[in-house]
Motif scaffolding. Structure first.
Motif, PDB file in Angstrom:
ATOM      1  N   LEU A  49      32.664  -1.787 -17.593  1.00 34.55           N
ATOM      2  CA  LEU A  49      31.753  -0.103 -16.332  1.00 34.55           C
ATOM      3  C   LEU A  49      31.740   0.117 -18.091  1.00 34.55           C
ATOM      4  CD1 LEU A  49      35.719   0.292 -14.174  1.00 34.55           C
ATOM      5  CD2 LEU A  49      33.217  -0.450 -13.672  1.00 34.55           C
ATOM      6  N   ILE A  50      31.494   0.617 -18.933  1.00 36.41           N
ATOM      7  CA  ILE A  50      30.690   0.680 -19.919  1.00 36.41           C
ATOM      8  C   ILE A  50      29.820   0.368 -20.355  1.00 36.41           C
ATOM      9  CG2 ILE A  50      31.036   1.608 -22.195  1.00 36.41           C
ATOM     10  CD1 ILE A  50      34.270   1.700 -22.286  1.00 36.41           C
ATOM     11  N   LYS A  51      29.840  -1.244 -19.705  1.00 45.54           N
ATOM     12  CA  LYS A  51      28.510  -1.567 -20.194  1.00 45.54           C
ATOM     13  C   LYS A  51      27.823  -1.813 -19.279  1.00 45.54           C
ATOM     14  CE  LYS A  51      30.171  -5.347 -23.257  1.00 45.54           C
ATOM     15  NZ  LYS A  51      31.226  -6.765 -23.267  1.00 45.54           N
ATOM     16  N   ILE A  52      27.882  -1.265 -18.336  1.00 47.56           N
ATOM     17  CA  ILE A  52      27.294  -1.273 -17.066  1.00 47.56           C
ATOM     18  C   ILE A  52      26.707  -0.379 -16.462  1.00 47.56           C
ATOM     19  CG2 ILE A  52      27.445  -1.518 -14.460  1.00 47.56           C
ATOM     20  CD1 ILE A  52      29.364  -3.739 -14.423  1.00 47.56           C
ATOM     21  N   GLY A  53      27.344   0.729 -17.286  1.00 47.45           N
ATOM     22  CA  GLY A  53      27.385   2.464 -16.808  1.00 47.45           C
ATOM     23  C   GLY A  53      26.073   2.163 -18.284  1.00 47.45           C
ATOM     24  N   SER A  54      25.910   1.782 -19.272  1.00 44.95           N
ATOM     25  CA  SER A  54      24.905   2.033 -20.443  1.00 44.95           C
ATOM     26  C   SER A  54      23.654   1.299 -19.658  1.00 44.95           C
ATOM     27  CB  SER A  54      25.100   1.335 -21.588  1.00 44.95           C
ATOM     28  OG  SER A  54      25.780   0.236 -21.420  1.00 44.95           O
ATOM     29  N   VAL A  55      23.659   0.109 -19.260  1.00 46.64           N
ATOM     30  CA  VAL A  55      22.775   0.015 -18.730  1.00 46.64           C
ATOM     31  C   VAL A  55      21.789   0.411 -17.348  1.00 46.64           C
ATOM     32  CG1 VAL A  55      21.931  -2.295 -17.166  1.00 46.64           C
ATOM     33  CG2 VAL A  55      23.217  -2.860 -19.793  1.00 46.64           C
ATOM     34  N   PHE A  56      22.831   0.995 -16.489  1.00 46.34           N
ATOM     35  CA  PHE A  56      22.208   1.990 -15.109  1.00 46.34           C
ATOM     36  C   PHE A  56      21.258   3.358 -16.221  1.00 46.34           C
ATOM     37  CE2 PHE A  56      24.338   1.156 -11.230  1.00 46.34           C
ATOM     38  CZ  PHE A  56      24.214  -0.845 -11.296  1.00 46.34           C
ATOM     39  N   VAL A  57      22.211   3.628 -16.852  1.00 46.03           N
ATOM     40  CA  VAL A  57      21.358   4.564 -17.758  1.00 46.03           C
ATOM     41  C   VAL A  57      19.978   4.436 -18.450  1.00 46.03           C
ATOM     42  CG1 VAL A  57      21.688   6.743 -19.615  1.00 46.03           C
ATOM     43  CG2 VAL A  57      23.512   6.109 -17.773  1.00 46.03           C
ATOM     44  N   SER A  58      19.935   2.781 -18.851  1.00 41.15           N
ATOM     45  CA  SER A  58      19.349   2.787 -19.702  1.00 41.15           C
ATOM     46  C   SER A  58      18.194   2.257 -18.061  1.00 41.15           C
ATOM     47  CB  SER A  58      18.943   1.595 -20.285  1.00 41.15           C
ATOM     48  OG  SER A  58      20.501   1.894 -20.949  1.00 41.15           O
ATOM     49  N   ILE A  59      18.291   1.899 -17.596  1.00 37.54           N
ATOM     50  CA  ILE A  59      17.610   1.417 -16.439  1.00 37.54           C
ATOM     51  C   ILE A  59      16.955   2.752 -15.643  1.00 37.54           C
ATOM     52  CG2 ILE A  59      17.117   0.735 -13.290  1.00 37.54           C
ATOM     53  CD1 ILE A  59      19.121  -1.418 -14.670  1.00 37.54           C
ATOM     54  N   SER A  60      17.721   3.489 -15.212  1.00 41.76           N
ATOM     55  CA  SER A  60      17.155   5.011 -15.326  1.00 41.76           C
ATOM     56  C   SER A  60      16.050   5.320 -15.820  1.00 41.76           C
ATOM     57  CB  SER A  60      18.350   6.277 -14.526  1.00 41.76           C
ATOM     58  OG  SER A  60      19.110   6.688 -15.452  1.00 41.76           O
ATOM     59  N   MET A  61      16.133   5.405 -16.799  1.00 34.96           N
ATOM     60  CA  MET A  61      15.473   6.004 -17.896  1.00 34.96           C
ATOM     61  C   MET A  61      14.147   5.398 -17.715  1.00 34.96           C
ATOM     62  SD  MET A  61      15.799   6.710 -22.172  1.00 34.96           S
ATOM     63  CE  MET A  61      13.929   7.680 -23.008  1.00 34.96           C
ATOM     64  N   LEU A  62      14.012   4.274 -18.134  1.00 34.22           N
ATOM     65  CA  LEU A  62      12.972   3.136 -18.528  1.00 34.22           C
ATOM     66  C   LEU A  62      12.110   3.462 -16.742  1.00 34.22           C
ATOM     67  CD1 LEU A  62      14.004  -0.192 -19.872  1.00 34.22           C
ATOM     68  CD2 LEU A  62      12.581   1.778 -21.001  1.00 34.22           C
ATOM     69  N   GLY A  63      12.666   3.420 -15.862  1.00 33.39           N
ATOM     70  CA  GLY A  63      11.775   4.245 -13.965  1.00 33.39           C
ATOM     71  C   GLY A  63      11.423   5.366 -14.395  1.00 33.39           C
ATOM     72  N   LEU A  64      12.395   6.421 -15.575  1.00 26.81           N
ATOM     73  CA  LEU A  64      11.789   7.100 -14.744  1.00 26.81           C
ATOM     74  C   LEU A  64      10.452   7.753 -15.993  1.00 26.81           C
ATOM     75  CD1 LEU A  64      14.121  10.015 -14.928  1.00 26.81           C
ATOM     76  CD2 LEU A  64      13.271   9.299 -12.825  1.00 26.81           C
ATOM     77  N   VAL A  65       9.818   6.401 -16.611  1.00 28.02           N
ATOM     78  CA  VAL A  65       9.245   6.948 -17.684  1.00 28.02           C
ATOM     79  C   VAL A  65       7.641   6.588 -16.319  1.00 28.02           C
ATOM     80  CG1 VAL A  65       7.792   5.318 -19.431  1.00 28.02           C
ATOM     81  CG2 VAL A  65      10.697   5.637 -19.906  1.00 28.02           C
ATOM     82  N   TYR A  66       7.779   5.615 -16.406  1.00 29.29           N
ATOM     83  CA  TYR A  66       6.969   5.209 -14.945  1.00 29.29           C
ATOM     84  C   TYR A  66       6.846   5.659 -13.315  1.00 29.29           C
ATOM     85  CZ  TYR A  66       6.193   1.158 -17.986  1.00 29.29           C
ATOM     86  OH  TYR A  66       6.416   0.401 -19.737  1.00 29.29           O
TER      87      TYR A  66
END
Length: 464
Positions: A338-355
């Protein structure tokens, strides 16, 4: 002792007679701080019209954050001297007095003093909540307790502006501060009977308060907070760099001291606790632009009303709250995943918001806001538990207090860096869509290195 491998703790375990009253008291303190911190978004514009002092408006935010960081940082040392009941009463008293001053304020100087005291009291209450989670409850309940605290924080942050807006609409902005002063009195009177006989003071271990280090921390926080509001980009950069340097000096001095405010090596990435705190700080800094500039960017680029933009930002808090409560009951063996998936989710959302933030559409931005909240929600409680559990038992109160303290510092630093990036692009409320799109891209893209730090430390803290 840690809970047995695979054991699932039901949410109903918190309803036991010995747990529920303490949880309610601690959560109520979080409510007071979080709701009060966002209350001013709707109250202060009207208050300034009456009492004046617009040029000093930013200080109501700066000193509120300063007070919360400093008092929150020394909460563990205070508890060692007084016990948690007296500490709760002291923090509540500061908070009530601060609310009363702001309610009575006839000019901006009194308002600023009131906000400083509110920050001191509220910051203390939040740190006491985290300390109480690790000292008043068995370890098997820590994740559940921290999840409840984070849920209360999220809901409170949403309610603050609504409460302030209600009092503004009825023509009584001072009533908002009185309302919270009364609630603060509730904390003062209910804490003794509900928290007594728990975590008594350790008079034999008393060390003098580290006044010099607290002053150093205060100057660092002031520099960082002001970096986010000054108009000169060069001066903002100097303030920000100075603040970071002073914090590093503070951490080094604190680590070498006998009367430490935080556990030794609390930001050391080679330890589980250090990795956990670095993960929280880096991901908070990397994503704070959504809260700071998201509403204004959506208004300029897409014509979104403040209400619509507010709902989109609120999706993060909603997702965080729901996900934290749901996942807090998962079996212990799932924590690293859950810790790993959580950090991946946050990273995906951040990269998504870049665009997505520069070009939309709004529903995609809403989706990434929700994913971001899910990422924090499914990882926050487990990371916090590991930060606390992986320090010596004698330093768990200090580790508990470090979580909200460094989180606030990270948010202030992230906000300051976002401001520097936006100002460097000539951003203002009158900016063109083209300028706003450029800011929308760089306010997220510039924090990509911190995203990778968050991912790296998430993997480290997940190790058993």
């Amino acid at each position: 002792m840690p809970q047995a491998e695979g054991e699932r703790v039901p949410l109903s375990a918190l309803k036991e007679a010995e747990h529920l009253p303490r949880l309610l008291v601690l959560s109520f303190g979080v409510w007071l701080y979080a709701a009060d911190s966002t209350l001013v978004a709707t109250v202060m514009p009207v208050a300034v019209e009456e009492i004046g002092g617009l040029p000093y408006l930013s200080w109501t935010y700066t000193l509120y954050q300063l007070g919360s960081v400093v008092t929150g940082a020394i909460a563990a040392l205070v508890i060692l001297r007084t016990g948690i009941v007296r500490a709760e009463i002291a923090a509540g008293s500061l908070y009530v007095f601060g609310c009363a001053l702001s309610a009575y304020a006839s000019d901006m100087s009194i308002m600023i003093l009131g906000r400083l005291l509110q920050g001191m009291g509220g910051g203390g209450l939040v740190s006491l909540a985290f300390i109480g989670a690790s000292t008043l409850f068995p370890q098997k309940l820590w994740v559940r307790i921290i999840a409840v605290i984070s849920a209360v924080w999220g809901v409170s942050s949403l309610c603050g502006p609504l409460i302030g807006g209600y009092f503004v609409n009825i023509g009584n902005w001072r009533g908002a501060f009185w309302a919270f002063a009364i609630q603060g009195l509730v904390t003062i009177f209910v804490a003794p009977p509900l928290l007594r006989k728990h975590f008594q003071s350790r008079t034999k271990e008393i060390q003098p308060l580290p006044v010099a280090r607290l002053c150093l921390l205060s100057i660092a926080v002031l520099a960082i907070c002001q970096a986010g509001v000054v108009s000169s980009i060069q001066f903002a950069g100097v303030l920000c760099a100075t603040g970071v340097a002073l914090i590093l000096i503070f951490i080094k001095q604190d680590s070498d001291s006998v009367n430490r405010i935080f556990p030794r090596g609390i930001l050391n990435p080679s330890t589980v606790s250090g990795s956990g705190l670095l993960m929280i700080c880096s991901l908070f800094m990397a994503t704070i632009s959504l809260t700071v500039y998201g509403p204004l960017l959506m208004y300029i680029i897409f014509g979104a009303s403040p209400l619509v933009a507010g709902y989109i930002i609120a999706l993060e808090s909603l997702a965080w709250t729901l996900t934290a409560i749901i996942t807090s009951g998962f079996r212990e063996r799932l924590e690293p995943i859950l810790i790993k998936i959580g950090s991946v989710f946050v990273s995906i959302s951040m990269l998504g918001l870049v665009y997505a933030m520069p070009v939309g559409p709004l529903w995609v931005i809403s989706l990434f806001s929700f994913i971001m909240g899910m990422g924090f929600g499914m990882s926050w409680s487990f990371v916090s538990k590991r930060i606390i559990a992986n320090v010596p038992e004698t330093e768990r109160a200090h580790a508990s207090a470090s979580i909200p303290t460094f989180m606030r510092v990270a948010m202030a630093l992230g906000s300051a860096l976002s401001g520097i990036i936006a100002n460097n692009s000539g951003f203002s409320e009158a900016s063109s869509v083209t300028v706003a799109q450029n800011v929308a891209f760089w306010c997220f893209a510039s924090f990509t290195p911190l995203m990778f730090v968050g991912l790296f430390t998430a993997w480290r803290v997940s190790k058993r």
